[in-house]
Design a protein around this motif. Structure first.
Motif, PDB file in Angstrom:
ATOM      1  N   LEU A 360       5.449  -4.608 -16.808  1.00 55.69           N
ATOM      2  CA  LEU A 360       4.880  -5.627 -17.675  1.00 55.69           C
ATOM      3  C   LEU A 360       3.359  -5.697 -17.591  1.00 55.69           C
ATOM      4  CD1 LEU A 360       4.961  -8.083 -19.550  1.00 55.69           C
ATOM      5  CD2 LEU A 360       5.538  -9.488 -17.571  1.00 55.69           C
ATOM      6  N   GLU A 361       2.822  -5.789 -16.393  1.00 51.48           N
ATOM      7  CA  GLU A 361       1.379  -5.970 -16.251  1.00 51.48           C
ATOM      8  C   GLU A 361       0.619  -4.799 -16.849  1.00 51.48           C
ATOM      9  OE1 GLU A 361      -1.826  -8.427 -15.180  1.00 51.48           O
ATOM     10  OE2 GLU A 361       0.323  -8.766 -15.314  1.00 51.48           O
ATOM     11  N   ASP A 366      -2.978  -2.336 -20.080  1.00 48.86           N
ATOM     12  CA  ASP A 366      -3.336  -0.966 -20.453  1.00 48.86           C
ATOM     13  C   ASP A 366      -2.701  -0.525 -21.766  1.00 48.86           C
ATOM     14  OD1 ASP A 366      -4.706  -0.935 -18.081  1.00 48.86           O
ATOM     15  OD2 ASP A 366      -3.191   0.197 -16.974  1.00 48.86           O
ATOM     16  N   GLY A 367      -1.876  -1.410 -22.337  1.00 48.17           N
ATOM     17  CA  GLY A 367      -1.266  -1.100 -23.623  1.00 48.17           C
ATOM     18  C   GLY A 367      -1.734  -2.056 -24.695  1.00 48.17           C
ATOM     19  N   VAL A 368      -1.249  -3.296 -24.622  1.00 43.86           N
ATOM     20  CA  VAL A 368      -1.546  -4.295 -25.652  1.00 43.86           C
ATOM     21  C   VAL A 368      -3.042  -4.601 -25.717  1.00 43.86           C
ATOM     22  CG1 VAL A 368      -1.154  -6.687 -26.328  1.00 43.86           C
ATOM     23  CG2 VAL A 368       0.750  -5.304 -25.517  1.00 43.86           C
ATOM     24  N   ALA A 456       8.107  -6.470 -12.886  1.00 45.16           N
ATOM     25  CA  ALA A 456       8.905  -6.758 -14.080  1.00 45.16           C
ATOM     26  C   ALA A 456       8.896  -5.505 -14.947  1.00 45.16           C
ATOM     27  CB  ALA A 456       8.325  -7.941 -14.838  1.00 45.16           C
ATOM     28  N   LEU A 457      10.053  -4.857 -15.053  1.00 40.35           N
ATOM     29  CA  LEU A 457      10.164  -3.626 -15.820  1.00 40.35           C
ATOM     30  C   LEU A 457      10.814  -3.922 -17.162  1.00 40.35           C
ATOM     31  CD1 LEU A 457      11.367  -1.235 -12.950  1.00 40.35           C
ATOM     32  CD2 LEU A 457       9.023  -1.768 -13.673  1.00 40.35           C
ATOM     33  N   LEU A 458      10.201  -3.435 -18.218  1.00 35.40           N
ATOM     34  CA  LEU A 458      10.631  -3.758 -19.571  1.00 35.40           C
ATOM     35  C   LEU A 458      11.479  -2.639 -20.169  1.00 35.40           C
ATOM     36  CD1 LEU A 458       7.282  -5.122 -21.086  1.00 35.40           C
ATOM     37  CD2 LEU A 458       8.947  -6.307 -19.648  1.00 35.40           C
ATOM     38  N   TYR A 516      -0.566   3.372 -20.910  1.00 37.31           N
ATOM     39  CA  TYR A 516       0.220   2.344 -20.208  1.00 37.31           C
ATOM     40  C   TYR A 516       1.539   2.844 -19.651  1.00 37.31           C
ATOM     41  CZ  TYR A 516       3.401   1.574 -24.232  1.00 37.31           C
ATOM     42  OH  TYR A 516       4.329   1.711 -25.222  1.00 37.31           O
ATOM     43  N   ALA A 517       2.096   3.923 -20.189  1.00 35.50           N
ATOM     44  CA  ALA A 517       3.428   4.372 -19.766  1.00 35.50           C
ATOM     45  C   ALA A 517       3.308   5.231 -18.511  1.00 35.50           C
ATOM     46  CB  ALA A 517       4.106   5.146 -20.893  1.00 35.50           C
TER      47      ALA A 517
END
Length: 679
Positions: A360-361, A366-368, A456-458, A516-517
């Motif tokens: 999540l973080e 690093d994504g949104v 927290a893994l999405l 981010y991934a």
């Protein structure tokens, strides 16, 4: 703390940065006095406008109305965020009391003949106003007309009664659904039954059970849609069926939380109200003030999608049955599990194995945030000194590339029993140059909270949802309008999802995804080969996804195209017949929302409007094509989208804004191609 006048934090504008509500000082006992004074002050302000001895002018009537009701606006923004994000029995009691009062309050203003006469008198000189002011005047006049200002006294009396009852019923639907959703969580005694879930998901289920006083057990909570994420991973077919049935039976247990009769009554009252305005049904009344304009236009678009979507769903079902073999017949609770098997076999993509790469973080920062920085030049600074309404809600300051202040963004990402299901965006403070305010916006998700110290893994769907909701936040943050009425996402309902759907594209844009991934333990990036397979795999399941969405959309229309006087006693039977008539009655593909937990249309503002998602997706897919053709993640592209569309809010006609941005009317072909509906 006392709720006496000097101490009530709603009685004056907040002195915190960006007028962030002073959540540290707000207590439940402040709400009633704030609503009482807020409504009283607002009515007094409106009375002064209506009885002004001076001839009506834009300033002394329309601008004065825009400036009125500040206490009521402040308490409403905070309170109704809390009813969704962090409610309890005391909040629900206040909600049940205040919602009908607010409906009556709105009626008292919009049915004031003196006020309506002043607004109407200004139309003759509308051409003298600047474009935004002229649009504001026209919208005010339309609001008065659509609220019943032109009805007879007898009709207005009945309208007030209907509005009060509808307000109370919508609140009841929301609260009953939340209570039943919490009560319907699936309790598991043996951890062996959870085979297929990740260690983190199992630990979260154990933590939830512990919080509920069920030490040693495991609790799987329910999200709002029919499809529950664990269905894709659980190997235990019996548990999958339990979880699925718990989902689809919400609100339909015949107990005190049953929502069937509430939904039926809401639909009946809406039809009666539409008749007061001379419309044949609620859908016609609603769509008159949407970009779609008529139910026929919506049905025309849906008719282009439904046959191919259903055919694709049948084709997907055949592949799933082939994967199952002769062991048993495919049922709805098997779909997600075997869909993932087929996805893995076809594209070598395992959704569960991807989750460690979507922490999540990292997805957030690093994504949104990264995509917003590259595209729009934004920066985000967490402000732990600023307190939100719940410990899980985090506050970020948003700045432009030159360092100038834009507003605050609040992220509240974890599920809890006090939060309704789904994901959404709210505004706590609207941007307005008239009021001198900058935006304070928030996103809510329902990600399962991991045990302390665990990441927290999405799922990838949750990643997409975060990008989507942040698109709504950007729409509000970029607002550059004069009047509060036009701020941010205050656009026509079937246009509001468009910017948020566009923002989803950056979740799979190569540069963003690569940033981010990364594996949350090793830091290893998701390989380019896997990334390509992930992109390729996105077409898989579109038959199911489109069909379940269309089924919910067509169910919404069925409820709201009922003629006045129709009473539905057998809700389940009505639903089944409606789906059959629409050609979407697939046993293995239930609607994304069934009637008894369709909060969008019976608790929220999407009645006769759930079509908006795919209507907006036409614009979205066309816009994604534009970004792709013009080089994608480039500042000049972001600046163009921000300037011509995101910043305009409701201050211009939404389709005019789209044409200015795109250079032409939208085309449906990109959407058909995206969803595999070109045949």
């Amino acid at each position: 703390m006392s709720a006496s006048l000097p101490e009530n934090p709603f009685f004056a504008a907040s002195d915190l940065p960006y007028q962030l509500p002073p959540f540290e000082r707000i207590r439940t006992e402040h709400y009633r006095p704030a609503f009482d004074r807020g409504m009283a002050d607002h009515l007094a302000e409106v009375e002064a406008i209506a009885t002004n001895a001076e001839p009506p002018t834009f300033e002394n009537t329309i601008v004065a109305l825009e400036r009125s009701g500040q206490i009521l606006q402040r308490v409403s923004a905070v309170f109704f965020n809390q009813t969704s994000s962090h409610t309890d029995s005391a909040i629900q009691t206040i909600q049940s009391e205040v919602s009908p009062r607010l409906a009556a309050h709105s009626d008292a203003i919009h049915l004031d003949a003196r006020l309506y006469a002043r607004v109407a008198a200004l139309l003759d000189d509308a051409d003298r106003l600047d474009p935004e002011s002229r649009r504001l005047l026209e919208r005010y006049h339309l609001d008065f007309v659509r609220a019943g200002a032109g009805l007879s006294e007898e009709q207005q009396t009945r309208l007030r009664e209907i509005n009060a009852e509808l307000s109370a019923l919508s609140t009841k639907f929301e609260n009953d659904l939340l209570d039943d959703t919490n009560a319907s969580a699936v309790v598991v005694d043996d951890v062996a039954e959870l085979d297929g879930l990740s260690d983190g998901a199992i630990a979260a289920a154990a933590e939830t059970a512990k919080e509920r006083g069920l030490e040693g057990k495991y609790v799987i909570t329910l999200v709002l849609p029919t499809g529950q994420p664990p269905l894709a991973s659980l190997t235990n077919r019996s548990l999958r069926e339990r979880l699925f049935r718990a989902s689809i039976q919400r609100g339909a247990h015949g107990d005190e939380h049953d929502t069937s009769a509430t939904a039926s009554r809401i639909a009946s009252l809406r039809a009666e109200r539409a008749a007061l305005f001379g419309h044949p049904d609620h859908a016609t009344y609603v769509l008159e003030d949407r970009t779609a304009k008529t139910p026929a236009a919506v049905h025309d678009m849906l008719g282009k999608l439904t046959p191919t979507a259903v055919a694709n769903a049948h084709a997907e079902a055949a592949k799933l049955q082939a994967a199952i073999g002769d062991e048993f017949e495919l049922r709805a609770w098997d779909w997600s599990f075997y869909s993932e098997k087929v996805r893995r076999a076809t594209y070598d993509i395992d959704a569960a194995e991807l989750r460690p790469y979507f922490e999540l973080e990292r997805v957030l920062r690093d994504g949104v945030f990264y995509a917003a920085s590259k595209l729009y030049g934004l920066s985000f600074t967490e402000r732990p000194d600023l307190v939100a309404y719940h410990p899980d809600a985090r506050v970020f300051e948003v700045a432009d590339e030159d360092g100038s202040e834009i507003g605050l963004y609040i992220g509240d990402f974890f599920t809890r029993d006090s939060k309704r299901g789904g994901a959404w965006m709210n505004s706590l403070v609207d941007q307005s140059t008239l009021m001198g305010t900058k935006p304070v916006v928030l996103n809510n998700l329902n990600v399962v909270k991991p045990p302390a110290g665990e990441p927290a893994l999405l799922t990838f769907d949750e990643v997409t949802t975060l990008f989507h909701e942040f698109g709504h936040a950007l729409h509000a943050l970029f607002s550059q309008v004069t009047y509060p009425k036009f701020s941010g996402t205050s656009v026509l309902r079937d246009f509001v999802e468009f910017p948020s759907q566009v923002n989803e594209m950056w979740s799979v844009w190569p540069e963003v995804l690569a940033n981010y991934a990364r594996h949350h333990v090793t830091g290893e990036p998701l390989s380019q080969e896997v990334v390509q397979r992930l992109r390729d795999s996105q077409i898989w399941g579109e038959g199911f996804g489109t069909t379940e969405y269309l089924a919910a959309t067509l169910l919404d229309l069925a409820w709201h195209e009922l003629p006045p006087g129709t009473v539905i006693d057998d809700v389940a039977g009505f639903e089944a017949r409606a789906l059959e008539r629409a050609g979407v009655a697939l046993e293995t593909v239930p609607p994304r929302y069934r009637t008894t937990y369709f909060a969008h249309i019976f608790g929220g503002g999407y009645s006769a409007g759930y079509y908006s998602y795919i209507w907006s997706e036409v614009l979205d897919a066309d816009t994604v094509e534009w970004f792709t053709e013009n080089g994608g993640l480039k500042r000049e592209n972001g600046d163009h989208f921000r300037r011509e569309l995101l910043s305009r809010g409701g201050s211009v006609d939404p389709m005019e804004a789209f044409r200015t941005f795109r250079g032409r009317d939208p085309q449906i072909e990109p959407l058909l191609e995206r969803r595999g509906l070109t045949q």
